[in-house]
Design a protein around this motif. Sequence first.
Motif, PDB file in Angstrom:
ATOM      1  N   ASN A 177       0.810  -1.216   0.000  1.00  0.00           N
ATOM      2  CA  ASN A 177       0.000   0.000   0.000  1.00  0.00           C
ATOM      3  C   ASN A 177       0.846   1.271   0.000  1.00  0.00           C
ATOM      4  O   ASN A 177       0.317   2.372   0.118  1.00  0.00           O
ATOM      5  N   GLY A 178       2.159   1.111  -0.112  1.00  0.00           N
ATOM      6  CA  GLY A 178       3.054   2.266  -0.170  1.00  0.00           C
ATOM      7  C   GLY A 178       3.614   2.698   1.171  1.00  0.00           C
ATOM      8  O   GLY A 178       4.518   3.534   1.224  1.00  0.00           O
ATOM      9  N   ARG A 179       3.123   2.191   2.273  1.00  0.00           N
ATOM     10  CA  ARG A 179       3.620   2.560   3.596  1.00  0.00           C
ATOM     11  C   ARG A 179       4.937   1.832   3.875  1.00  0.00           C
ATOM     12  O   ARG A 179       5.151   0.703   3.428  1.00  0.00           O
ATOM     13  N   GLU A 180       5.820   2.491   4.647  1.00  0.00           N
ATOM     14  CA  GLU A 180       7.097   1.880   5.027  1.00  0.00           C
ATOM     15  C   GLU A 180       7.207   1.829   6.538  1.00  0.00           C
ATOM     16  O   GLU A 180       6.873   2.802   7.228  1.00  0.00           O
ATOM     17  N   GLY A 198      -1.956 -16.133   8.665  1.00  0.00           N
ATOM     18  CA  GLY A 198      -0.676 -16.415   8.011  1.00  0.00           C
ATOM     19  C   GLY A 198       0.488 -15.910   8.845  1.00  0.00           C
ATOM     20  O   GLY A 198       0.328 -15.493   9.991  1.00  0.00           O
ATOM     21  N   ARG A 199       1.666 -15.913   8.267  1.00  0.00           N
ATOM     22  CA  ARG A 199       2.860 -15.485   8.980  1.00  0.00           C
ATOM     23  C   ARG A 199       2.898 -13.975   9.117  1.00  0.00           C
ATOM     24  O   ARG A 199       2.527 -13.241   8.192  1.00  0.00           O
ATOM     25  N   VAL A 200       3.385 -13.514  10.300  1.00  0.00           N
ATOM     26  CA  VAL A 200       3.407 -12.079  10.608  1.00  0.00           C
ATOM     27  C   VAL A 200       4.800 -11.687  11.072  1.00  0.00           C
ATOM     28  O   VAL A 200       5.407 -12.358  11.918  1.00  0.00           O
ATOM     29  N   VAL A 201       5.313 -10.598  10.518  1.00  0.00           N
ATOM     30  CA  VAL A 201       6.602 -10.056  10.942  1.00  0.00           C
ATOM     31  C   VAL A 201       6.382  -9.135  12.138  1.00  0.00           C
ATOM     32  O   VAL A 201       5.549  -8.217  12.069  1.00  0.00           O
ATOM     33  N   PRO A 218       1.783  -8.458   8.166  1.00  0.00           N
ATOM     34  CA  PRO A 218       1.573  -9.731   7.470  1.00  0.00           C
ATOM     35  C   PRO A 218       2.597  -9.890   6.342  1.00  0.00           C
ATOM     36  O   PRO A 218       2.840  -8.945   5.573  1.00  0.00           O
ATOM     37  N   VAL A 219       3.213 -11.055   6.260  1.00  0.00           N
ATOM     38  CA  VAL A 219       4.253 -11.283   5.260  1.00  0.00           C
ATOM     39  C   VAL A 219       3.726 -11.039   3.849  1.00  0.00           C
ATOM     40  O   VAL A 219       4.428 -10.484   2.993  1.00  0.00           O
ATOM     41  N   GLY A 220       2.480 -11.406   3.605  1.00  0.00           N
ATOM     42  CA  GLY A 220       1.921 -11.233   2.265  1.00  0.00           C
ATOM     43  C   GLY A 220       1.752  -9.789   1.844  1.00  0.00           C
ATOM     44  O   GLY A 220       1.516  -9.517   0.662  1.00  0.00           O
ATOM     45  N   HIS A 221       1.865  -8.828   2.786  1.00  0.00           N
ATOM     46  CA  HIS A 221       1.707  -7.407   2.452  1.00  0.00           C
ATOM     47  C   HIS A 221       3.040  -6.743   2.109  1.00  0.00           C
ATOM     48  O   HIS A 221       3.069  -5.558   1.790  1.00  0.00           O
TER      49      HIS A 221
END
Length: 368
Positions: free
Chosen positions: A187-190, A204-207, A226-229
């Motif tokens: 989504n462009g956020r860092e 799912g897996r979460v950092v 979420p890793v998928g993001h």
Amino acid sequence: MGIEERRAISKFQETNYRELRKQIDQAARFEVPVEVEWNTLAQEGAASDYEVCWTKVYFEPLIGALEAIASDELGRRMLRSTLKSVVIRNTIGAVYGETMVQFRNGVLTLDHEPLTNVDEVWDRREAMKKALSATHEEEEVGNPLEAFLSWKAFGVEAVLQLMQRMTLRQRAGIPIFVPRMSLLLRNGREVSGFLWDIPESREGRVVLLLDGRERGGSEGNMTFVPVGHIETVTVHDVTSFGAVSRDQCETPSLLQFMRRLVELEAELSGVLETSLTVELAPGMTPTTAGEMRALGFLSDRSREVLVALARDKVGQAALNEKVQHIHLRVGDKSQVLLTGSTLELTISRTLVEWFTREELETAVRAAL
């Protein structure tokens, strides 16, 4: 080189050198191979000075340094395990003790002008003594990115797995530097921070990222990603990736390390009420600061594990029955082997693969 110089060399070899070789071996308490590049020592027109000058420039300080180090059993052990040979020559024009000595790969090289500063025997002796017992120099760094690139972590998933492994090893007690990371989301956020873990969740897996400029100085905020993001991963301070945290792991000098082994030997022998030896493995000559750090770390972990094992009834029986010698070395992988009556503890050159206390204890028990 003229005939007078050749005669003077021959005379020195047949008279003075034979006696000096005996004194070198007596000082070290073992036979030390010595190679002299005689042609580099011979100065034209100074044949009459060879006997006095060569003795004072090279041999007297060498004998003095060896005597000083070998004055006790600890120093004698260190010399026997590390000093493989001595080379005497004059090729670089050095005229001071601090610039004439090099000790690498077990070879002590003494390179000094043969007729200059002849009476500075003490300075040269101290330089030799320091070189033989000092902390090794840091290795030269070639490609500063090599440590990171060698892991071949070239995708988001691979980088996350590598960072997770490093983080878990750090939390387990391995003094490894784990840098900050930034995650650019789809989504462009860092978001930035220090990786804490990558657990599984219902989604799912979460950092899990901890905020803060330094891991120990965290502001107490944790971000869940979420890793998928995740679109991309940035690893900061990548040139220090996987390096040792110097404030968590000292670099002992060789003499300091040998002293630790003597103390461990005495402590184990006392607890076990029998004698055993603890020393560097035969042929193991540490040549870099990295190897000395690894050996220092291994000696500390070994003391924790072996002393505790010796105080355990079952462990004490196993050590008394099976072990007479304990050897420490640096190798390609961390492992513990029992060969005959020798328990050999090897620590990997790769920092992330160093033993934790629990891993070393498990490996020792399995070997016994």
